[in-house]
Enzyme design. Structure first.
Site, short mmCIF file in Angstrom:
data_model
loop_
_atom_site.label_atom_id
_atom_site.label_comp_id
_atom_site.label_asym_id
_atom_site.label_seq_id
_atom_site.Cartn_x
_atom_site.Cartn_y
_atom_site.Cartn_z
CE1 TYR A 142 -4.76 -5.95 -1.38
CE2 TYR A 142 -3.21 -4.35 -0.46
CZ TYR A 142 -3.47 -5.60 -1.01
OH TYR A 142 -2.44 -6.50 -1.18
CE LYS A 155 -3.94 -10.11 0.83
NZ LYS A 155 -4.02 -11.30 -0.07
CB THR A 200 -0.13 -6.97 1.72
OG1 THR A 200 0.41 -5.66 1.76
CG2 THR A 200 -1.53 -6.87 2.33
CG ASP A 201 4.14 -4.09 3.47
OD1 ASP A 201 3.15 -3.95 2.72
OD2 ASP A 201 5.23 -3.51 3.25
CD GLU A 202 -0.58 -1.93 0.81
OE1 GLU A 202 -1.66 -1.33 0.87
OE2 GLU A 202 0.05 -2.07 -0.25
P1 NAD Z 1 -2.77 -9.07 -9.16
O1 NAD Z 1 -3.89 -8.12 -9.00
O2 NAD Z 1 -1.73 -8.81 -10.19
O3 NAD Z 1 -3.34 -10.54 -9.47
C1 NAD Z 1 -4.43 -11.07 -8.79
C2 NAD Z 1 -4.90 -12.31 -9.52
O4 NAD Z 1 -6.01 -12.86 -8.79
C3 NAD Z 1 -5.39 -12.03 -10.95
O5 NAD Z 1 -4.87 -13.00 -11.83
C4 NAD Z 1 -6.90 -12.16 -10.84
O6 NAD Z 1 -7.52 -12.62 -12.04
C5 NAD Z 1 -7.05 -13.18 -9.72
N1 NAD Z 1 -8.35 -13.06 -9.03
C6 NAD Z 1 -8.91 -11.94 -8.53
N2 NAD Z 1 -10.10 -12.21 -8.00
C7 NAD Z 1 -10.30 -13.56 -8.15
C8 NAD Z 1 -11.34 -14.46 -7.79
N3 NAD Z 1 -12.46 -14.02 -7.19
N4 NAD Z 1 -11.19 -15.77 -8.05
C9 NAD Z 1 -10.08 -16.23 -8.68
N5 NAD Z 1 -9.06 -15.40 -9.07
C10 NAD Z 1 -9.18 -14.09 -8.81
O7 NAD Z 1 -2.14 -9.21 -7.72
P2 NAD Z 1 -0.62 -9.38 -7.26
O8 NAD Z 1 0.01 -8.06 -7.18
O9 NAD Z 1 0.01 -10.44 -8.06
O10 NAD Z 1 -0.84 -9.91 -5.77
C11 NAD Z 1 -1.00 -11.29 -5.51
C12 NAD Z 1 -1.18 -11.50 -4.01
O11 NAD Z 1 -0.04 -11.00 -3.32
C13 NAD Z 1 -2.40 -10.78 -3.43
O12 NAD Z 1 -2.99 -11.61 -2.49
C14 NAD Z 1 -1.79 -9.54 -2.79
O13 NAD Z 1 -2.58 -9.11 -1.70
C15 NAD Z 1 -0.46 -10.06 -2.33
N6 NAD Z 1 0.63 -9.05 -2.26
C16 NAD Z 1 0.91 -8.23 -3.32
C17 NAD Z 1 1.95 -7.33 -3.24
C18 NAD Z 1 2.33 -6.45 -4.40
O14 NAD Z 1 3.20 -5.60 -4.26
N7 NAD Z 1 1.73 -6.61 -5.57
C19 NAD Z 1 2.71 -7.25 -2.06
C20 NAD Z 1 2.40 -8.10 -1.00
C21 NAD Z 1 1.36 -9.00 -1.11
P1 TYD Z 2 0.95 1.29 -5.67
O1 TYD Z 2 1.84 0.79 -6.74
O2 TYD Z 2 -0.49 1.51 -5.96
O3 TYD Z 2 1.15 0.31 -4.41
P2 TYD Z 2 0.62 0.47 -2.86
O4 TYD Z 2 -0.44 1.50 -2.81
O5 TYD Z 2 0.10 -0.90 -2.58
O6 TYD Z 2 1.83 0.82 -2.06
O7 TYD Z 2 1.54 2.68 -5.15
C1 TYD Z 2 2.86 2.80 -4.65
C2 TYD Z 2 3.01 4.20 -4.12
O8 TYD Z 2 2.95 5.13 -5.22
C3 TYD Z 2 1.91 4.62 -3.17
O9 TYD Z 2 2.47 5.44 -2.13
C4 TYD Z 2 0.97 5.44 -4.01
C5 TYD Z 2 1.88 6.08 -5.04
N1 TYD Z 2 1.29 6.30 -6.39
C6 TYD Z 2 1.35 7.57 -6.99
O10 TYD Z 2 1.93 8.51 -6.41
N2 TYD Z 2 0.80 7.73 -8.21
C7 TYD Z 2 0.17 6.71 -8.88
O11 TYD Z 2 -0.35 6.92 -10.01
C8 TYD Z 2 0.12 5.42 -8.26
C9 TYD Z 2 -0.57 4.26 -8.94
C10 TYD Z 2 0.69 5.27 -7.02
#
Ligand code: NAD
Ligand code: TYD
Length: 362
Positions: free
Chosen positions: A160, A164, A134-136
């Site tokens: 988090y 990562k 992630t960019d975070e």
């Molecule tokens: P998500 O939370 O929707 O899905 C995570 C999946 O991992 C779920 O299916 C869960 O059951 C599985 N999981 C969790 N713990 C596990 C374990 N111990 N063993 C096996 N499976 C397990 O997450 P997402 O939003 O789809 O993100 C996927 C990946 O992309 C993550 O690594 C996250 O850090 C990265 N990412 C997400 C975003 C975003 O905006 N959502 C952006 C950049 C990177």
């Molecule tokens: P989120 O979807 O949790 O992603 P991330 O924290 O990984 O960026 O949140 C996106 C943005 O929205 C973040 O700045 C937090 C804000 N946010 C709210 O203001 N209210 C909410 O209920 C949630 C879930 C997020």
């Protein structure tokens, strides 16, 4: 590359990656490895679950022995690793779960892959460990025009992003120390279908639908850079096949939005699609106490990926958000299944269960 494990394939982004690979590469065997935590949902993959090149395995990525056996049994050539605990608010409440899954789980996969691949005559030839991050991990930007590049120093703030960042370091260490063919990508905020409704966009779409308050953290001025999830999946496909070993690629859409602005777009879109007066639900906006350590701004410079591998986002944001809102409104059943008692059940199970982390084999 023939036999590929995609971890976290039942989650939001993982399900889009699994769908893309299963449909696009009938000659590959795609194994979706997922523990099915509260965030994993096999309903995300209904349309491809019967395909002959798809297999689901329920497994915890921290289970070293089980994963090592899977590597051997399925003769795994490639790993695309998305499984993680992914929600910042949960990490603030329960950082240990994030360290276990994101750090120890990633390390366990790396070590099992190392032992298996090093046991083969061809060793690492034709193998790949692709870690999705992630960019975070880069921390927070000021409200100016700076962007995260691949050279930006890691500076994570939340449990988090700290977990990562740690997993990213382990992946690079396995390349630098053992020569494992690894790739890391760091992507901005994704949006689109099948996202768990604890994240901003699906949570708010569902709340607007039910006319429930929309909890905006702080003043709503934090900035995120949003990418449509299918564009991320396409980037993962491109990088998995054509990316250079040991490289890092940033993935983003050059699409920055202040939270409050995106929230207003979402409200107006939901109102319009539900036949309500556009903007009628703006009064659901409820400012609440800010998230602890809330990162001010994320913004990704993805020019390296665009220049070297020719990837670019396919959707304009307006189009992507319209598609997304329409999908959630058309798939009420998917949403209601999650927000019903079943979701609470998964959640309780997750926190009641404490699986032992087995010691790693040397
Ligand atoms: P998500 O939370 O929707 O899905 C995570 C999946 O991992 C779920 O299916 C869960 O059951 C599985 N999981 C969790 N713990 C596990 C374990 N111990 N063993 C096996 N499976 C397990 O997450 P997402 O939003 O789809 O993100 C996927 C990946 O992309 C993550 O690594 C996250 O850090 C990265 N990412 C997400 C975003 C975003 O905006 N959502 C952006 C950049 C990177
Ligand atoms: P989120 O979807 O949790 O992603 P991330 O924290 O990984 O960026 O949140 C996106 C943005 O929205 C973040 O700045 C937090 C804000 N946010 C709210 O203001 N209210 C909410 O209920 C949630 C879930 C997020």
């Amino acid at each position: 590359m023939k036999n590929i494990v995609i971890t976290g394939g039942a989650g939001f982004i993982g399900s889009h990656v699994v769908r893309l690979f299963v449909n696009k590469y009938p000659e590959y065997k795609i194994i979706n490895l997922d523990k099915l935590t509260y965030a994993g949902n096999l309903a995300n993959l209904k349309d491809i679950e019967d395909k002959p090149n798809y297999k689901f395995v329920r497994m915890d990525i921290c289970d070293f022995d089980a994963f090592y056996k899977l590597m051997q049994d399925e003769q795994i050539d490639g790993i695309i690793h998305l499984a993680a605990e992914s929600h910042v608010d949960r990490s603030i409440k329960d950082p240990f779960t994030f360290a276990r899954t994101n750090v120890m789980g990633t390390l366990s996969l790396l070590q099992a892959a190392k032992l298996y691949w090093e046991s083969l005559p061809e060793k690492y030839e034709g193998k790949r460990f692709y870690h999705i991050s992630t960019d975070e991990v880069y921390g927070a930007l000021e409200f100016d025009d700076t962007l995260f590049t691949e050279e930006t120093k890691y500076n994570p703030h939340s449990p988090y992003s700290a977990s990562k960042a740690s997993s990213d370091h382990f992946v690079r260490a396995y390349h630098d120390t053992y020569g494992m063919p690894t790739i890391v990508t760091n992507c901005s905020n994704n949006y689109g279908p099948y996202q768990f409704p604890e994240k901003l966009i699906p949570l708010f779409i569902n709340n607007i639908r039910h006319r429930k308050p929309l909890p905006v953290y702080g003043k709503g001025e934090n900035v995120r850079d949003w990418l449509y999830v299918e564009d991320h999946a396409r980037a993962i496909d491109t990088i998995f096949h054509n990316g250079k070993i040991a490289e890092t690629y940033n993935i983003g859409g050059f699409n920055e939005w202040k939270n409050i602005d995106i929230i207003k777009v979402v409200i107006k879109t939901v109102d319009r699609l539900l036949g309500r007066a556009e903007g009628e639900d703006l009064d659901l906006i409820t400012y609440v106490t800010d998230r602890l350590g809330h990162d001010a701004r994320y913004a990704i410079d993805s020019r390296k990926l665009q220049a070297e591998l020719g990837w670019e986002p396919s959707l304009q944001f307006e189009e992507g958000i319209e598609k997304t809102v329409r999908w959630y409104l058309d798939n009420e059943e998917w949403m209601d299944n999650i927000t019903s008692g079943d979701y609470e059940k998964y959640y309780d199970e997750m926190y009641a269960t404490s699986l032992p982390v087995r010691p790693l084999k040397q």
